[in-house]
Write an enzyme that holds these catalytic residues in place. Structure first.
Site, PDB file in Angstrom:
ATOM      1  N   GLU A  54       0.832  -1.209   0.000  1.00  0.00           N
ATOM      2  CA  GLU A  54       0.000   0.000   0.000  1.00  0.00           C
ATOM      3  C   GLU A  54       0.865   1.257   0.000  1.00  0.00           C
ATOM      4  O   GLU A  54       2.076   1.199   0.260  1.00  0.00           O
ATOM      5  CB  GLU A  54      -0.941   0.012   1.206  1.00  0.00           C
ATOM      6  CG  GLU A  54      -0.233   0.051   2.550  1.00  0.00           C
ATOM      7  CD  GLU A  54      -1.070   0.674   3.658  1.00  0.00           C
ATOM      8  OE1 GLU A  54      -1.582   1.798   3.465  1.00  0.00           O
ATOM      9  OE2 GLU A  54      -1.181   0.052   4.735  1.00  0.00           O
ATOM     10  N   LYS A  60      -5.564  10.682   0.708  1.00  0.00           N
ATOM     11  CA  LYS A  60      -5.667   9.320   1.250  1.00  0.00           C
ATOM     12  C   LYS A  60      -6.906   8.691   0.624  1.00  0.00           C
ATOM     13  O   LYS A  60      -8.016   9.163   0.825  1.00  0.00           O
ATOM     14  CB  LYS A  60      -5.779   9.411   2.778  1.00  0.00           C
ATOM     15  CG  LYS A  60      -6.026   8.095   3.494  1.00  0.00           C
ATOM     16  CD  LYS A  60      -6.092   8.322   5.001  1.00  0.00           C
ATOM     17  CE  LYS A  60      -6.730   7.147   5.722  1.00  0.00           C
ATOM     18  NZ  LYS A  60      -6.906   7.407   7.159  1.00  0.00           N
ATOM     19  N   VAL A 107      -5.438   0.270   2.955  1.00  0.00           N
ATOM     20  CA  VAL A 107      -5.571  -1.187   2.858  1.00  0.00           C
ATOM     21  C   VAL A 107      -6.765  -1.537   1.965  1.00  0.00           C
ATOM     22  O   VAL A 107      -6.658  -2.374   1.054  1.00  0.00           O
ATOM     23  CB  VAL A 107      -5.713  -1.825   4.262  1.00  0.00           C
ATOM     24  CG1 VAL A 107      -6.152  -3.282   4.161  1.00  0.00           C
ATOM     25  CG2 VAL A 107      -4.401  -1.709   5.021  1.00  0.00           C
ATOM     26  N   ASP A 145     -16.894   5.306  14.165  1.00  0.00           N
ATOM     27  CA  ASP A 145     -15.712   5.292  13.302  1.00  0.00           C
ATOM     28  C   ASP A 145     -15.159   3.868  13.185  1.00  0.00           C
ATOM     29  O   ASP A 145     -14.482   3.364  14.080  1.00  0.00           O
ATOM     30  CB  ASP A 145     -14.646   6.254  13.850  1.00  0.00           C
ATOM     31  CG  ASP A 145     -13.488   6.451  12.883  1.00  0.00           C
ATOM     32  OD1 ASP A 145     -13.379   5.688  11.909  1.00  0.00           O
ATOM     33  OD2 ASP A 145     -12.689   7.378  13.120  1.00  0.00           O
ATOM     34  N   SER A 174     -13.127   1.511  10.300  1.00  0.00           N
ATOM     35  CA  SER A 174     -12.418   1.611   9.026  1.00  0.00           C
ATOM     36  C   SER A 174     -13.096   0.796   7.924  1.00  0.00           C
ATOM     37  O   SER A 174     -13.562  -0.328   8.156  1.00  0.00           O
ATOM     38  CB  SER A 174     -10.983   1.116   9.193  1.00  0.00           C
ATOM     39  OG  SER A 174     -10.330   1.125   7.941  1.00  0.00           O
ATOM     40  N   ALA A 175     -13.100   1.368   6.734  1.00  0.00           N
ATOM     41  CA  ALA A 175     -13.611   0.658   5.557  1.00  0.00           C
ATOM     42  C   ALA A 175     -12.753  -0.573   5.232  1.00  0.00           C
ATOM     43  O   ALA A 175     -13.170  -1.435   4.455  1.00  0.00           O
ATOM     44  CB  ALA A 175     -13.648   1.598   4.351  1.00  0.00           C
ATOM     45  N   ASP A 176     -11.574  -0.669   5.842  1.00  0.00           N
ATOM     46  CA  ASP A 176     -10.727  -1.857   5.621  1.00  0.00           C
ATOM     47  C   ASP A 176     -11.455  -3.138   6.022  1.00  0.00           C
ATOM     48  O   ASP A 176     -11.256  -4.198   5.401  1.00  0.00           O
ATOM     49  CB  ASP A 176      -9.436  -1.776   6.451  1.00  0.00           C
ATOM     50  CG  ASP A 176      -8.497  -0.669   6.005  1.00  0.00           C
ATOM     51  OD1 ASP A 176      -8.737  -0.051   4.955  1.00  0.00           O
ATOM     52  OD2 ASP A 176      -7.507  -0.430   6.734  1.00  0.00           O
ATOM     53  N   LYS A 204      -3.261  -1.714  15.289  1.00  0.00           N
ATOM     54  CA  LYS A 204      -2.653  -0.890  16.339  1.00  0.00           C
ATOM     55  C   LYS A 204      -3.545  -0.738  17.541  1.00  0.00           C
ATOM     56  O   LYS A 204      -4.759  -0.661  17.418  1.00  0.00           O
ATOM     57  CB  LYS A 204      -2.444   0.513  15.793  1.00  0.00           C
ATOM     58  CG  LYS A 204      -1.109   0.706  15.228  1.00  0.00           C
ATOM     59  CD  LYS A 204      -0.698   2.151  15.312  1.00  0.00           C
ATOM     60  CE  LYS A 204       0.602   2.266  14.591  1.00  0.00           C
ATOM     61  NZ  LYS A 204       0.388   2.222  13.140  1.00  0.00           N
TER      62      LYS A 204
HETATM   63  N1  PSU Z   1      -2.427   1.503  10.489  1.00  0.00           N
HETATM   64  C1  PSU Z   1      -1.108   1.740  10.619  1.00  0.00           C
HETATM   65  N2  PSU Z   1      -0.471   2.506   9.706  1.00  0.00           N
HETATM   66  C2  PSU Z   1      -1.140   3.045   8.630  1.00  0.00           C
HETATM   67  C3  PSU Z   1      -2.520   2.764   8.504  1.00  0.00           C
HETATM   68  C4  PSU Z   1      -3.122   1.998   9.439  1.00  0.00           C
HETATM   69  O1  PSU Z   1      -0.521   1.253  11.549  1.00  0.00           O
HETATM   70  O2  PSU Z   1      -0.511   3.756   7.829  1.00  0.00           O
HETATM   71  C5  PSU Z   1      -3.277   3.295   7.301  1.00  0.00           C
HETATM   72  C6  PSU Z   1      -3.590   2.142   6.334  1.00  0.00           C
HETATM   73  O3  PSU Z   1      -3.477   2.624   5.004  1.00  0.00           O
HETATM   74  C7  PSU Z   1      -5.038   1.824   6.647  1.00  0.00           C
HETATM   75  C8  PSU Z   1      -5.562   3.194   6.981  1.00  0.00           C
HETATM   76  O4  PSU Z   1      -5.735   1.233   5.583  1.00  0.00           O
HETATM   77  O5  PSU Z   1      -4.521   3.807   7.718  1.00  0.00           O
HETATM   78  C9  PSU Z   1      -6.830   3.150   7.786  1.00  0.00           C
HETATM   79  O6  PSU Z   1      -7.347   4.437   7.880  1.00  0.00           O
HETATM   80  P1  PSU Z   1      -8.831   4.649   8.457  1.00  0.00           P
HETATM   81  O7  PSU Z   1      -8.726   4.314   9.906  1.00  0.00           O
HETATM   82  O8  PSU Z   1      -9.107   6.107   8.192  1.00  0.00           O
HETATM   83  O9  PSU Z   1      -9.717   3.711   7.684  1.00  0.00           O
HETATM   84 MN    MN Z   2     -12.275   6.134  10.054  1.00  0.00          MN
END
Ligand code: PSU
Ligand code: MN
Length: 315
Positions: A34, A95, A115, A147, A149-151, A168
């Site tokens: 990524e 992003k 991701v 909140d 994540s879409a992941d 994390k």
């Molecule tokens: N977790 C990490 N480092 C990162 C990310 C997540 O330890 O850089 C990044 C990844 O690209 C992940 C994104 O897909 O943050 C998730 O962001 P959000 O929580 O806004 O979905």
């Molecule tokens: Mn989010």
């Protein structure tokens, strides 16, 4: 919509590098990477050094790296040195997650893929293994902020195995595991029985699934997709013991970073990058060193999984 044989046709949005394209055509192992980790996860120049080191690790393990990003209105799969540098140095790169892909492609600008978006691009290109640091998940306080994540949704729908060091501890890890279970996403501990917590090896949260060899992961991927179950897998690979930061040390810093985020009203897509930057400062760079070590460790395992998957028995 541009259709070919009644199916959507993404080809004009997709540019696969010659090296990646020939590896895929010949059935050789390829590992997707990524780019949000480069633009929003690490500071310059450490981000560029790490991006290069990770690619080298994958090559040394006998696979071809395919770093993925959006550049000039196309999803690029496999970046050359110039593209990697441009991305790492540029301050203002969007992003890009699933919802952002169509807009950024039409806008013609640059975007780094999360991701979720990297899984989508890998799938379009035919790459089944992807290495990163940590997946997004359910944020702490999600019961009021919603909140998530879409992941996590992406993992339930897109057939790519994501090798990571868990998620994390800035996230709510028990809730993240619950959502993955609800979505039917296998979370496989690699040589471990509990979910790794990114900077530390053990979150204390038990995992039902475990593999101890790359070939076992490849066999699980094969079974999942041969059964038509679709969707991805999380391959959770603990940070090497020598690079680990104790969970208790991190927890104190995480609490502080979360308080700062709340006080400054940080929301939405900005939350994860903000917390990562604050943790780096609050640990005097130790969190960044750990992050680099675990990403490289994941890249090596992903290369082994991709190699094993490339050699899966053909029925
Ligand atoms: N977790 C990490 N480092 C990162 C990310 C997540 O330890 O850089 C990044 C990844 O690209 C992940 C994104 O897909 O943050 C998730 O962001 P959000 O929580 O806004 O979905
Ligand atoms: Mn989010």
């Amino acid at each position: 919509m541009t259709e070919r044989n009644g199916r959507p046709d993404p080809t004009r949005y997709l540019e696969i590098s010659p090296e990646v394209a020939s590896a895929l055509a010949e059935g050789r192992p390829v590992v997707a990477l990524e780019s949000t980790i480069i633009t929003h996860g690490m500071p310059f120049p450490r981000n560029l050094e790490t991006a290069r080191a990770v690619e080298d690790d994958i090559r040394a393990a006998g696979a071809v790296p395919a770093t993925i990003a959006v550049l000039e209105g196309r999803i690029r799969v496999g970046l050359d040195e110039a593209a990697l540098e441009a991305l790492a140095e540029r301050a203002e790169v969007a992003k890009v997650s699933r919802a952002d892909l169509p807009a950024v492609l039409n806008g013609g600008g640059a975007g780094s893929t999360t991701v979720a978006a990297t899984m989508i691009a890998a799938d379009l290109a035919g790459i089944r293994v992807f290495a990163t640091g940590g997946i997004g998940g359910v944020h702490r306080g999600a019961e009021s902020s919603f909140d998530v994540s879409a992941d996590l949704q992406e993992l339930s729908r897109t057939p790519v195995a994501v090798v990571c060091a868990g998620a994390k501890a800035i996230l709510d890890l028990p809730k993240t595991l619950e959502v993955l279970e609800t979505l039917g996403v296998p979370v496989v501990g690699f040589g471990c029985d509990t979910l790794p917590a990114f900077y530390s090896r053990d979150s204390g949260l038990p995992l039902a699934l475990r593999c101890d060899a790359a070939a076992d992961v490849a066999a699980m991927m094969t079974a999942q997709w041969d059964l038509g179950l679709g969707g991805g897998l999380v391959v959770a690979n603990p940070i090497p013991a020598a690079d680990e930061i104790p969970a208790a040390t991190m927890e104190e810093k995480i609490t502080q970073a979360l308080e700062e985020a709340a006080a400054q009203g940080v929301q939405g897509k900005a939350v994860t990058p903000f917390l990562l930057q604050r943790l780096e400062a609050l640990t005097d760079g130790a969190s960044l060193d750990a992050n680099v070590a675990l990403v490289r460790n994941n890249a090596r395992l992903a290369a082994a999984v991709a190699a094993a998957y490339a050699e899966r028995p053909v029925p």
